[in-house]
Design a protein around this motif. Structure first.
Motif, PDB file in Angstrom:
ATOM      1  N   ALA A 186     -43.681  13.032   8.015  1.00 65.42           N
ATOM      2  CA  ALA A 186     -43.535  13.759   9.279  1.00 65.42           C
ATOM      3  C   ALA A 186     -42.789  12.907  10.312  1.00 65.42           C
ATOM      4  CB  ALA A 186     -44.896  14.172   9.817  1.00 65.42           C
ATOM      5  N   ALA A 187     -43.047  11.607  10.308  1.00 69.48           N
ATOM      6  CA  ALA A 187     -42.376  10.706  11.242  1.00 69.48           C
ATOM      7  C   ALA A 187     -40.876  10.630  10.945  1.00 69.48           C
ATOM      8  CB  ALA A 187     -43.002   9.315  11.175  1.00 69.48           C
ATOM      9  N   VAL A 188     -40.523  10.600   9.660  1.00 69.17           N
ATOM     10  CA  VAL A 188     -39.105  10.560   9.294  1.00 69.17           C
ATOM     11  C   VAL A 188     -38.417  11.857   9.718  1.00 69.17           C
ATOM     12  CG1 VAL A 188     -37.468  10.434   7.372  1.00 69.17           C
ATOM     13  CG2 VAL A 188     -39.476   8.935   7.407  1.00 69.17           C
ATOM     14  N   ALA A 189     -39.085  12.981   9.509  1.00 68.20           N
ATOM     15  CA  ALA A 189     -38.518  14.263   9.932  1.00 68.20           C
ATOM     16  C   ALA A 189     -38.305  14.278  11.444  1.00 68.20           C
ATOM     17  CB  ALA A 189     -39.430  15.406   9.507  1.00 68.20           C
ATOM     18  N   ALA A 190     -39.260  13.721  12.183  1.00 66.12           N
ATOM     19  CA  ALA A 190     -39.125  13.677  13.643  1.00 66.12           C
ATOM     20  C   ALA A 190     -37.991  12.755  14.076  1.00 66.12           C
ATOM     21  CB  ALA A 190     -40.436  13.219  14.266  1.00 66.12           C
ATOM     22  N   ALA A 191     -37.698  11.740  13.236  1.00 68.87           N
ATOM     23  CA  ALA A 191     -36.653  10.771  13.578  1.00 68.87           C
ATOM     24  C   ALA A 191     -35.251  11.258  13.224  1.00 68.87           C
ATOM     25  CB  ALA A 191     -36.927   9.448  12.859  1.00 68.87           C
ATOM     26  N   ALA A 192     -35.150  12.285  12.392  1.00 66.73           N
ATOM     27  CA  ALA A 192     -33.836  12.738  11.933  1.00 66.73           C
ATOM     28  C   ALA A 192     -32.858  12.998  13.084  1.00 66.73           C
ATOM     29  CB  ALA A 192     -33.993  13.977  11.056  1.00 66.73           C
ATOM     30  N   PRO A 193     -33.269  13.644  14.188  1.00 69.94           N
ATOM     31  CA  PRO A 193     -32.314  13.864  15.289  1.00 69.94           C
ATOM     32  C   PRO A 193     -31.800  12.566  15.909  1.00 69.94           C
ATOM     33  CG  PRO A 193     -34.185  15.351  15.487  1.00 69.94           C
ATOM     34  CD  PRO A 193     -34.535  14.359  14.430  1.00 69.94           C
ATOM     35  N   LEU A 194     -32.597  11.502  15.858  1.00 70.48           N
ATOM     36  CA  LEU A 194     -32.140  10.218  16.396  1.00 70.48           C
ATOM     37  C   LEU A 194     -30.929   9.714  15.620  1.00 70.48           C
ATOM     38  CD1 LEU A 194     -35.612   8.444  16.790  1.00 70.48           C
ATOM     39  CD2 LEU A 194     -34.270   9.584  18.579  1.00 70.48           C
ATOM     40  N   PHE A 195     -30.980   9.889  14.305  1.00 64.49           N
ATOM     41  CA  PHE A 195     -29.859   9.475  13.459  1.00 64.49           C
ATOM     42  C   PHE A 195     -28.691  10.449  13.602  1.00 64.49           C
ATOM     43  CE2 PHE A 195     -33.370   7.203  11.623  1.00 64.49           C
ATOM     44  CZ  PHE A 195     -32.830   6.044  11.100  1.00 64.49           C
ATOM     45  N   GLN A 196     -28.998  11.733  13.654  1.00 66.69           N
ATOM     46  CA  GLN A 196     -27.942  12.745  13.716  1.00 66.69           C
ATOM     47  C   GLN A 196     -27.075  12.566  14.955  1.00 66.69           C
ATOM     48  OE1 GLN A 196     -29.340  16.809  13.742  1.00 66.69           O
ATOM     49  NE2 GLN A 196     -27.451  17.543  12.816  1.00 66.69           N
ATOM     50  N   PRO A 199     -31.431   2.465  21.939  1.00 66.86           N
ATOM     51  CA  PRO A 199     -32.823   2.877  22.148  1.00 66.86           C
ATOM     52  C   PRO A 199     -33.344   3.761  21.009  1.00 66.86           C
ATOM     53  CG  PRO A 199     -31.570   3.103  24.171  1.00 66.86           C
ATOM     54  CD  PRO A 199     -30.585   2.810  23.087  1.00 66.86           C
ATOM     55  N   ALA A 200     -32.444   4.491  20.351  1.00 68.25           N
ATOM     56  CA  ALA A 200     -32.871   5.355  19.254  1.00 68.25           C
ATOM     57  C   ALA A 200     -33.477   4.550  18.113  1.00 68.25           C
ATOM     58  CB  ALA A 200     -31.678   6.170  18.749  1.00 68.25           C
ATOM     59  N   PHE A 201     -32.944   3.356  17.864  1.00 67.39           N
ATOM     60  CA  PHE A 201     -33.493   2.505  16.803  1.00 67.39           C
ATOM     61  C   PHE A 201     -34.921   2.079  17.138  1.00 67.39           C
ATOM     62  CE2 PHE A 201     -34.171  -1.775  14.992  1.00 67.39           C
ATOM     63  CZ  PHE A 201     -34.106  -1.449  13.641  1.00 67.39           C
ATOM     64  N   LEU A 202     -35.147   1.702  18.372  1.00 66.86           N
ATOM     65  CA  LEU A 202     -36.499   1.317  18.780  1.00 66.86           C
ATOM     66  C   LEU A 202     -37.468   2.487  18.624  1.00 66.86           C
ATOM     67  CD1 LEU A 202     -35.702  -0.758  22.009  1.00 66.86           C
ATOM     68  CD2 LEU A 202     -36.155  -1.603  19.687  1.00 66.86           C
ATOM     69  N   ARG A 203     -37.004   3.665  18.972  1.00 69.07           N
ATOM     70  CA  ARG A 203     -37.856   4.861  18.825  1.00 69.07           C
ATOM     71  C   ARG A 203     -38.141   5.139  17.357  1.00 69.07           C
ATOM     72  NH1 ARG A 203     -42.139   7.474  19.803  1.00 69.07           N
ATOM     73  NH2 ARG A 203     -41.988   9.753  19.589  1.00 69.07           N
ATOM     74  N   TRP A 204     -37.133   4.951  16.491  1.00 70.80           N
ATOM     75  CA  TRP A 204     -37.307   5.134  15.049  1.00 70.80           C
ATOM     76  C   TRP A 204     -38.399   4.210  14.521  1.00 70.80           C
ATOM     77  CZ3 TRP A 204     -37.557   6.698  10.330  1.00 70.80           C
ATOM     78  CH2 TRP A 204     -37.341   5.860   9.242  1.00 70.80           C
ATOM     79  N   ARG A 205     -38.335   2.949  14.901  1.00 68.05           N
ATOM     80  CA  ARG A 205     -39.344   2.002  14.440  1.00 68.05           C
ATOM     81  C   ARG A 205     -40.738   2.339  14.997  1.00 68.05           C
ATOM     82  NH1 ARG A 205     -37.489  -2.797  12.071  1.00 68.05           N
ATOM     83  NH2 ARG A 205     -35.970  -2.125  10.508  1.00 68.05           N
ATOM     84  N   GLU A 206     -40.784   2.822  16.225  1.00 69.80           N
ATOM     85  CA  GLU A 206     -42.073   3.240  16.793  1.00 69.80           C
ATOM     86  C   GLU A 206     -42.691   4.386  15.990  1.00 69.80           C
ATOM     87  OE1 GLU A 206     -41.323   4.328  20.795  1.00 69.80           O
ATOM     88  OE2 GLU A 206     -41.057   2.259  21.506  1.00 69.80           O
ATOM     89  N   LEU A 207     -41.864   5.339  15.573  1.00 67.83           N
ATOM     90  CA  LEU A 207     -42.359   6.514  14.867  1.00 67.83           C
ATOM     91  C   LEU A 207     -42.993   6.159  13.527  1.00 67.83           C
ATOM     92  CD1 LEU A 207     -39.460   9.033  15.599  1.00 67.83           C
ATOM     93  CD2 LEU A 207     -41.858   9.330  16.249  1.00 67.83           C
ATOM     94  N   ILE A 208     -42.439   5.163  12.826  1.00 63.72           N
ATOM     95  CA  ILE A 208     -42.946   4.851  11.485  1.00 63.72           C
ATOM     96  C   ILE A 208     -43.865   3.634  11.462  1.00 63.72           C
ATOM     97  CG2 ILE A 208     -40.933   5.872  10.372  1.00 63.72           C
ATOM     98  CD1 ILE A 208     -39.921   2.986   9.842  1.00 63.72           C
ATOM     99  N   ALA A 209     -44.017   2.931  12.581  1.00 59.81           N
ATOM    100  CA  ALA A 209     -44.718   1.639  12.601  1.00 59.81           C
ATOM    101  C   ALA A 209     -46.123   1.699  12.015  1.00 59.81           C
ATOM    102  CB  ALA A 209     -44.754   1.093  14.025  1.00 59.81           C
ATOM    103  N   ALA A 210     -46.879   2.722  12.336  1.00 58.21           N
ATOM    104  CA  ALA A 210     -48.278   2.792  11.900  1.00 58.21           C
ATOM    105  C   ALA A 210     -48.437   3.287  10.464  1.00 58.21           C
ATOM    106  CB  ALA A 210     -49.057   3.702  12.850  1.00 58.21           C
ATOM    107  N   THR A 211     -47.319   3.602   9.793  1.00 58.49           N
ATOM    108  CA  THR A 211     -47.413   4.178   8.449  1.00 58.49           C
ATOM    109  C   THR A 211     -46.873   3.270   7.354  1.00 58.49           C
ATOM    110  OG1 THR A 211     -45.244   5.242   8.563  1.00 58.49           O
ATOM    111  CG2 THR A 211     -47.126   6.477   9.448  1.00 58.49           C
ATOM    112  N   ILE A 212     -46.153   2.202   7.706  1.00 59.88           N
ATOM    113  CA  ILE A 212     -45.502   1.392   6.677  1.00 59.88           C
ATOM    114  C   ILE A 212     -46.222   0.071   6.465  1.00 59.88           C
ATOM    115  CG2 ILE A 212     -43.274   2.467   7.085  1.00 59.88           C
ATOM    116  CD1 ILE A 212     -42.427   0.036   8.699  1.00 59.88           C
ATOM    117  N   ALA A 213     -46.127  -0.435   5.211  1.00 59.78           N
ATOM    118  CA  ALA A 213     -46.806  -1.677   4.842  1.00 59.78           C
ATOM    119  C   ALA A 213     -46.009  -2.905   5.247  1.00 59.78           C
ATOM    120  CB  ALA A 213     -47.064  -1.701   3.339  1.00 59.78           C
ATOM    121  N   ASP A 214     -44.698  -2.769   5.357  1.00 59.46           N
ATOM    122  CA  ASP A 214     -43.827  -3.890   5.697  1.00 59.46           C
ATOM    123  C   ASP A 214     -42.514  -3.334   6.245  1.00 59.46           C
ATOM    124  OD1 ASP A 214     -42.915  -6.447   6.001  1.00 59.46           O
ATOM    125  OD2 ASP A 214     -43.203  -7.046   3.912  1.00 59.46           O
TER     126      ASP A 214
END
Length: 241
Positions: A162-172, A212-227
């Motif tokens: 869900a976080a990746v889907a939410a981040a898609a517009p940041l990349f687009q 700033p989009a990169f920082l937001r991307w990392r915020e979105l996935i931070a709590a879900t990834i192991a590394d």
């Protein structure tokens, strides 16, 4: 911002390429007009016209949009009416002819990759389809693909997706970003691969990563990834089929 924009293409307002022997092609969606995954266009045939027997390195689909045609697929000839559609896998010899000696015929073609090539069976002449744009080379189609291997924490797979889907517009909206997809490992379900197509490595490493989009991307996935994601960049080498 990305330079991708919706475009309306009108064939009668676009330049055509003379294919010889009574055939003319108008490229529509090309890499130079923003395509990253397919090409299409229209080829018109004068009465009795035909194009040489050839192969492509990718799958092709053709729709007869005007008149009657004959398609020769690996020696098997079939009469086609308006709106009949063909699908020809890669590397199978084929060609189209106008079945009428008095009326024009048109086909609408689509190739399954911007890396599509054409090889003439009789001469061995080989060319890239997207380089046949009447105005010259249609622009760079060899995207750089960012491949990010990401390991997700157990039980957080759905939240990560869900976080990746939410981040898609940041990349687009990022400059130079062209494609975006997420894949999940069949053998190791906690592993994902994010693949982003960029015009250049710099668009990713200097452009997006400093935004700033990169920082937001990392915020979105931070709590879900192991590394942190393991990121590498690749360029296209070969499309065989």
């Amino acid at each position: 911002m990305s330079d991708r924009r919706p475009v309306i293409l009108r064939p009668d307002e676009l330049p055509a390429k003379d294919r010889g022997a009574g055939a003319r092609t108008v490229p529509l969606v090309t890499s130079g007009r923003g395509a990253t995954t397919f090409l299409n266009g229209i080829t018109s045939f004068e009465p009795g016209a035909a194009i040489p027997h050839h192969t492509h390195n990718v799958a092709e689909s053709v729709i007869v949009v005007e008149g009657d045609a004959v398609v020769d697929i690996d020696g098997v000839r079939t009469l086609l009416r308006t709106f009949d559609t063909t699908f020809v896998p890669a590397n199978i010899p084929h060609h189209f002819e106008n079945a009428s000696g008095s009326s024009p015929m048109k086909i609408f073609w689509t190739y399954a990759s911007v890396e599509a090539t054409r090889t003439i069976v009789g001469t061995g002449a080989h060319s890239r389809v997207d380089a046949e744009h009447p105005d010259g080379p249609a622009g760079p189609a060899d995207l750089v693909h960012e491949s990010a291997l990401i390991t997700v924490l157990p039980g957080r797979e759905e939240r990560f997706e869900a976080a990746v889907a939410a981040a898609a517009p940041l990349f687009q909206q990022a400059g130079g970003a062209r494609t975006f997809l997420l894949e999940r490992s069949c053998e190791t379900p906690l592993q994902y691969r994010l693949v982003v197509g960029w015009d250049s490595v710099d668009d990713h490493t200097s452009g997006f990563r400093n935004s700033p989009a990169f920082l937001r991307w990392r915020e979105l996935i931070a709590a879900t990834i192991a590394d942190l994601p393991q990121v590498t960049h690749f360029r296209h080498v070969l499309t065989a089929f």
